[in-house]
Design an enzyme around this catalytic site. Structure first.
Site, PDB file in Angstrom:
ATOM      1  N   CYS A 262       0.857  -1.879   0.905  1.00 15.86           N
ATOM      2  CA  CYS A 262       1.442  -1.346   2.137  1.00 15.86           C
ATOM      3  C   CYS A 262       1.225   0.167   2.216  1.00 15.86           C
ATOM      4  CB  CYS A 262       2.901  -1.768   2.265  1.00 15.86           C
ATOM      5  SG  CYS A 262       3.534  -1.606   3.955  1.00 15.86           S
TER       6      CYS A 262
ATOM      7  N   HIS B 255       2.677  -7.559   2.072  1.00 17.76           N
ATOM      8  CA  HIS B 255       3.497  -7.583   0.854  1.00 17.76           C
ATOM      9  C   HIS B 255       3.290  -8.890   0.086  1.00 17.76           C
ATOM     10  CE1 HIS B 255       6.211  -4.037   1.420  1.00 17.76           C
ATOM     11  NE2 HIS B 255       5.654  -4.114   2.612  1.00 17.76           N
TER      12      HIS B 255
ATOM     13  N   GLU C 252       4.334  -9.500  -2.737  1.00 20.99           N
ATOM     14  CA  GLU C 252       5.553  -9.704  -3.530  1.00 20.99           C
ATOM     15  C   GLU C 252       6.710 -10.255  -2.706  1.00 20.99           C
ATOM     16  OE1 GLU C 252       6.139  -5.644  -1.754  1.00 20.99           O
ATOM     17  OE2 GLU C 252       4.463  -6.915  -2.309  1.00 20.99           O
TER      18      GLU C 252
END
Length: 187
Positions: free
Chosen positions: A79, A168, A170
């Site tokens: 990001c 993202h 994650e």
């Protein structure tokens, strides 16, 4: 050891957890709590530049780290880290046509680098209002992933081990997040 530079974002700890689950040793340092000399002393094998709520210009040591260690230590930008990576090489970071905070969208990729072996398209989670301007992306980078509206979602340096993803991996809502990060670890 992975050095994870925290740009004051809670997702940093999701990245930390994912990398630990994959068996990596990770040290987290805030973007304003270390110097290049400290990084040299830590001697990381890989560096990850985390997401964050600001612009690359406000991301502490992140730009300096990218410029200093590019070509020497493998790096992944997530990001804000992705944006900082592009900006460090001369790209412009601009307002996105549509703000994507906590939204999922399909991302198509070329199957290279961190995307190796992953299905395309992938559904990923996006939290950003800024993007890398494709017209300003230097030739040293290839675009590895893009959104349905052709916004850059992934970049990879053509010669050095540097990659960035705008989304993202994650996030729990992103498909194949562990696999993407595992691809980074395998290098």
């Amino acid at each position: 050891m992975i050095l994870l530079i925290d740009n004051y974002d809670s997702f940093t700890w999701n990245l930390y957890q994912y990398f630990c689950e994959l068996g990596a040793e990770v040290q987290v340092r805030r973007n304003d709590a270390l110097t290049l000399a400290h990084i040299d002393a830590l001697n990381p094998q890989k560096i990850v530049i985390s997401p964050g709520p600001c612009t690359p210009n406000d991301a502490g040591i992140s730009l300096a780290v990218i410029r200093h260690y590019a070509g020497r230590i493998p790096m992944l930008g997530v990001c804000l880290g992705h944006q900082a990576m592009a900006q460090a090489f001369g790209a412009s970071v601009v307002r996105a046509a549509k703000v994507m905070h906590g939204k999922t969208s399909p991302v198509t990729h070329n199957g290279q680098g961190v995307f190796r072996g992953l299905p395309s398209p992938l559904t990923v989670t996006r939290y950003h209002s800024l993007i890398v301007d494709p017209a300003t992306l230097p030739e040293c980078f290839e675009i590895t992933a893009w959104s349905e509206t052709q916004e850059i979602m992934g970049i990879r340096h053509r010669e050095w081990d540097l990659e960035g993803v705008q989304f993202h991996p994650e996030s729990i809502l992103s498909e194949q997040g562990h696999a993407l990060l595992k691809n980074f670890l395998r290098r």
